[in-house]
Design an enzyme around this catalytic site. Structure first.
Site, PDB file in Angstrom:
ATOM      1  N   TYR A   3       0.847  -1.204   0.000  1.00  0.00           N
ATOM      2  CA  TYR A   3       0.000   0.000   0.000  1.00  0.00           C
ATOM      3  C   TYR A   3       0.874   1.242   0.000  1.00  0.00           C
ATOM      4  O   TYR A   3       1.952   1.246   0.600  1.00  0.00           O
ATOM      5  CB  TYR A   3      -0.942   0.009   1.219  1.00  0.00           C
ATOM      6  CG  TYR A   3      -2.354  -0.309   0.806  1.00  0.00           C
ATOM      7  CD1 TYR A   3      -3.071   0.586   0.031  1.00  0.00           C
ATOM      8  CD2 TYR A   3      -2.956  -1.509   1.164  1.00  0.00           C
ATOM      9  CE1 TYR A   3      -4.354   0.298  -0.394  1.00  0.00           C
ATOM     10  CE2 TYR A   3      -4.238  -1.812   0.749  1.00  0.00           C
ATOM     11  CZ  TYR A   3      -4.940  -0.900  -0.035  1.00  0.00           C
ATOM     12  OH  TYR A   3      -6.195  -1.186  -0.462  1.00  0.00           O
ATOM     13  N   GLU A  24      -0.701   4.891  -0.148  1.00  0.00           N
ATOM     14  CA  GLU A  24      -1.523   6.101  -0.300  1.00  0.00           C
ATOM     15  C   GLU A  24      -0.681   7.344  -0.067  1.00  0.00           C
ATOM     16  O   GLU A  24       0.115   7.403   0.882  1.00  0.00           O
ATOM     17  CB  GLU A  24      -2.714   6.053   0.658  1.00  0.00           C
ATOM     18  CG  GLU A  24      -3.791   5.109   0.151  1.00  0.00           C
ATOM     19  CD  GLU A  24      -4.977   5.005   1.086  1.00  0.00           C
ATOM     20  OE1 GLU A  24      -5.065   5.762   2.058  1.00  0.00           O
ATOM     21  OE2 GLU A  24      -5.825   4.123   0.822  1.00  0.00           O
ATOM     22  N   ASP A  52      -7.754  14.595 -24.158  1.00  0.00           N
ATOM     23  CA  ASP A  52      -7.694  13.170 -23.816  1.00  0.00           C
ATOM     24  C   ASP A  52      -7.013  12.511 -25.006  1.00  0.00           C
ATOM     25  O   ASP A  52      -7.629  12.322 -26.058  1.00  0.00           O
ATOM     26  CB  ASP A  52      -9.120  12.645 -23.609  1.00  0.00           C
ATOM     27  CG  ASP A  52      -9.150  11.148 -23.328  1.00  0.00           C
ATOM     28  OD1 ASP A  52      -8.116  10.485 -23.550  1.00  0.00           O
ATOM     29  OD2 ASP A  52     -10.199  10.653 -22.895  1.00  0.00           O
ATOM     30  N   THR A  79      -4.779   6.967 -21.367  1.00  0.00           N
ATOM     31  CA  THR A  79      -4.525   5.621 -20.875  1.00  0.00           C
ATOM     32  C   THR A  79      -3.087   5.292 -21.259  1.00  0.00           C
ATOM     33  O   THR A  79      -2.478   5.986 -22.075  1.00  0.00           O
ATOM     34  CB  THR A  79      -5.470   4.591 -21.529  1.00  0.00           C
ATOM     35  OG1 THR A  79      -5.425   4.768 -22.941  1.00  0.00           O
ATOM     36  CG2 THR A  79      -6.894   4.751 -21.045  1.00  0.00           C
ATOM     37  N   LYS A 135      -2.884   1.795 -24.878  1.00  0.00           N
ATOM     38  CA  LYS A 135      -3.317   1.747 -26.290  1.00  0.00           C
ATOM     39  C   LYS A 135      -2.070   1.879 -27.177  1.00  0.00           C
ATOM     40  O   LYS A 135      -1.213   1.004 -27.123  1.00  0.00           O
ATOM     41  CB  LYS A 135      -4.364   2.842 -26.546  1.00  0.00           C
ATOM     42  CG  LYS A 135      -5.655   2.634 -25.732  1.00  0.00           C
ATOM     43  CD  LYS A 135      -6.744   3.600 -26.149  1.00  0.00           C
ATOM     44  CE  LYS A 135      -8.047   3.354 -25.425  1.00  0.00           C
ATOM     45  NZ  LYS A 135      -8.128   4.048 -24.122  1.00  0.00           N
ATOM     46  N   ARG A 172      -2.359  -1.663 -18.503  1.00  0.00           N
ATOM     47  CA  ARG A 172      -3.682  -1.038 -18.417  1.00  0.00           C
ATOM     48  C   ARG A 172      -3.653  -0.015 -17.290  1.00  0.00           C
ATOM     49  O   ARG A 172      -3.495  -0.371 -16.126  1.00  0.00           O
ATOM     50  CB  ARG A 172      -4.717  -2.119 -18.129  1.00  0.00           C
ATOM     51  CG  ARG A 172      -6.148  -1.690 -18.302  1.00  0.00           C
ATOM     52  CD  ARG A 172      -6.991  -2.878 -18.666  1.00  0.00           C
ATOM     53  NE  ARG A 172      -6.739  -3.244 -20.038  1.00  0.00           N
ATOM     54  CZ  ARG A 172      -7.532  -2.939 -21.071  1.00  0.00           C
ATOM     55  NH1 ARG A 172      -8.628  -2.257 -20.859  1.00  0.00           N
ATOM     56  NH2 ARG A 172      -7.235  -3.324 -22.286  1.00  0.00           N
TER      57      ARG A 172
HETATM   58  N1  DSN Z   1     -13.905   3.175 -25.681  1.00  0.00           N
HETATM   59  C1  DSN Z   1     -12.640   2.520 -25.629  1.00  0.00           C
HETATM   60  C2  DSN Z   1     -12.128   2.348 -27.015  1.00  0.00           C
HETATM   61  O1  DSN Z   1     -11.796   3.322 -27.692  1.00  0.00           O
HETATM   62  O2  DSN Z   1     -12.105   1.215 -27.451  1.00  0.00           O
HETATM   63  C3  DSN Z   1     -11.733   3.253 -24.811  1.00  0.00           C
HETATM   64  O3  DSN Z   1     -12.349   3.658 -23.637  1.00  0.00           O
END
Ligand code: DSN
Length: 427
Positions: free
Chosen positions: A57, A59, A203, A229, A232, A238
């Site tokens: 942990y 925090e 984003d 994220t 991708k 993830r």
């Molecule tokens: N909606 C997902 C995608 O683009 O596949 C990502 O959150």
């Protein structure tokens, strides 16, 4: 139950879960993975994700924790922060968000009050749920104004963005997307945000890896904050990441913890650090440029085969194919292709007359196949495999014969056998 003294490997401790994981490895090795938001993480990234750091942990933030035993976690998180800042040229980085949606919520918590007005690209036009779509907390607890794309060319209409911003005076404007095949004009968004006194937030989840590799314009210099994220195009674990200007650093950190989250996932932090280092290499830059070159080549090959692409092509890693003329919905095409070892997803096209669960289009992306080493010259074969699957599915009302699916699946696996899948080891 596993015997703690013996501590057996997963294959012995839980053969059922072990076999399911091995099955997924096989599936990922043998499938043509075209889902634009997915990728293959490297072996090093996967190894860091599975580390003993999951037991700890932490925090708080480096140097200010609510737990003892931080001798490793503090330098590890500081390393991840330093690498993220260097990679994207950002003034501040928070590496704790569990994923992209919590990162977006944290930005709203930091920069807005509940009930404030925000603006974002609407979901049917290619935006993300968390940019203020009505069923998301970002559309329930904030007053959301959505902009779209032009009917004539399906591109974002900056005149519409400007006039909506002047009319509604948003506190925050989102730019970013989940299904938009073109570059965004970050400078124009920034000018509009400055004019109405809004925070501009990008984003960049879909294209962060392309930005890191210099294959896509960067939103970082133009924005108050940038979320992403890490799994991708960036090819990390993830997880999520927020970059921001120094003036927002305290508010962003407070919003992530204690505003929204508890303990950070330290094993994921380690894995993010590995991914940021990988993404800063020349090899990754070549990868990012190849993702875009492959997308452009695949788009051309699809159009040569008679497919209609939203906006007539792509600038990034994805394309949206309108299947109206093929006479099959995106969802039925996606299900049929999955049976043939080709993974993509049904996706709404702008002004789609069909319902979102059974839309008119499919979204195709090149990040995963590029990670396996496929290059532009292979895109003719990729387009042919997709085309054969769609034609057969359309001819059989979405239900191609099992023999056809088995045959195409075998061809796909044979074609891919020359291109090892990173992170999965040998079959
Ligand atoms: N909606 C997902 C995608 O683009 O596949 C990502 O959150």
């Amino acid at each position: 139950m596993s015997d703690a003294r013996r501590d057996p490997p997963l294959s012995e401790a839980d053969p059922e879960v072990y076999e399911l994981i091995r099955g997924e490895d096989r599936r990922q090795r043998e499938s043509l993975r075209l889902i634009a938001s997915e990728n293959y993480a490297s072996r090093a990234v996967l190894e860091a994700s599975a580390a003993s750091l999951t037991n700890k942990y932490a925090e708080g933030y480096p140097g200010r924790r609510y737990y003892e035993g931080m001798g490793i976690i503090d330098p590890l998180e500081s390393l991840a922060i330093a690498r993220a800042k260097a990679l994207f040229g950002a003034e501040h980085a928070n590496v704790q968000p569990y994923s992209g949606s919590p990162a977006n919520l944290a930005v709203l918590l930091a920069l807005c009050e509940p009930g404030d007005t925000t603006m974002g690209l609407s979901l049917p036009a290619g935006g993300h749920l968390t940019h203020g779509w009505k069923v998301s907390a970002t559309g329930i607890y904030y007053k959301s104004v959505q902009y779209g794309v032009r009917r004539s060319d399906h591109r974002i209409d900056m005149d519409e963005v400007r006039s909506l911003a002047r009319e509604h005076h948003p506190k925050l404007i989102w730019c970013g997307h989940s299904a938009y095949p073109r570059h965004l004009d970050f400078a124009a968004f920034a000018e509009i945000a400055a004019e109405v006194g809004a925070h501009l937030v990008a984003d960049m989840a879909h294209f962060a890896g392309l930005v890191a590799g210099g294959a896509h314009p960067s939103p970082v210099p133009h924005c108050a904050a940038v979320t992403t994220t890490t799994h991708k195009t960036l090819r990390g674990p993830r997880g999520g990441l927020i970059l921001c200007k120094e003036e927002h650093a305290k508010a962003i950190d407070r919003a992530v913890f204690p505003g929204l989250q508890g303990g950070p996932h330290n094993h994921t932090t380690a894995s993010k650090a590995v991914a940021f280092a990988e993404a800063s290499t020349k090899a990754f830059s070549a990868y990012a440029h190849a993702v875009v070159a492959n997308a452009k080549a695949l788009a051309e090959r699809m159009m040569e085969r008679g497919y209609t692409l939203v906006t007539g092509g792509t600038d990034n890693h994805l394309m949206l194919v309108d299947l109206t003329e093929q006479g099959i919905s995106g969802r039925r095409a996606g299900i049929a292709l999955d049976r043939c070892g080709i993974e993509l997803n049904g996706n709404a096209i702008p002004f789609d007359p069909r319902k979102p669960f059974d839309p008119s289009g499919v979204r195709i992306g090149t990040p995963s196949l590029t990670s396996r080493g496929l290059r532009s010259e292979h895109m003719a074969t990729v387009a042919e495999l997709i085309d054969r699957g769609i034609k057969e599915a359309a001819a059989k009302d979405g239900e191609p014969d099992q023999a056809f699916c088995d045959g195409l699946r075998a061809e796909v696996a044979e074609f891919l056998s020359e291109f090892p899948a990173p992170g999965l080891g040998e079959a």
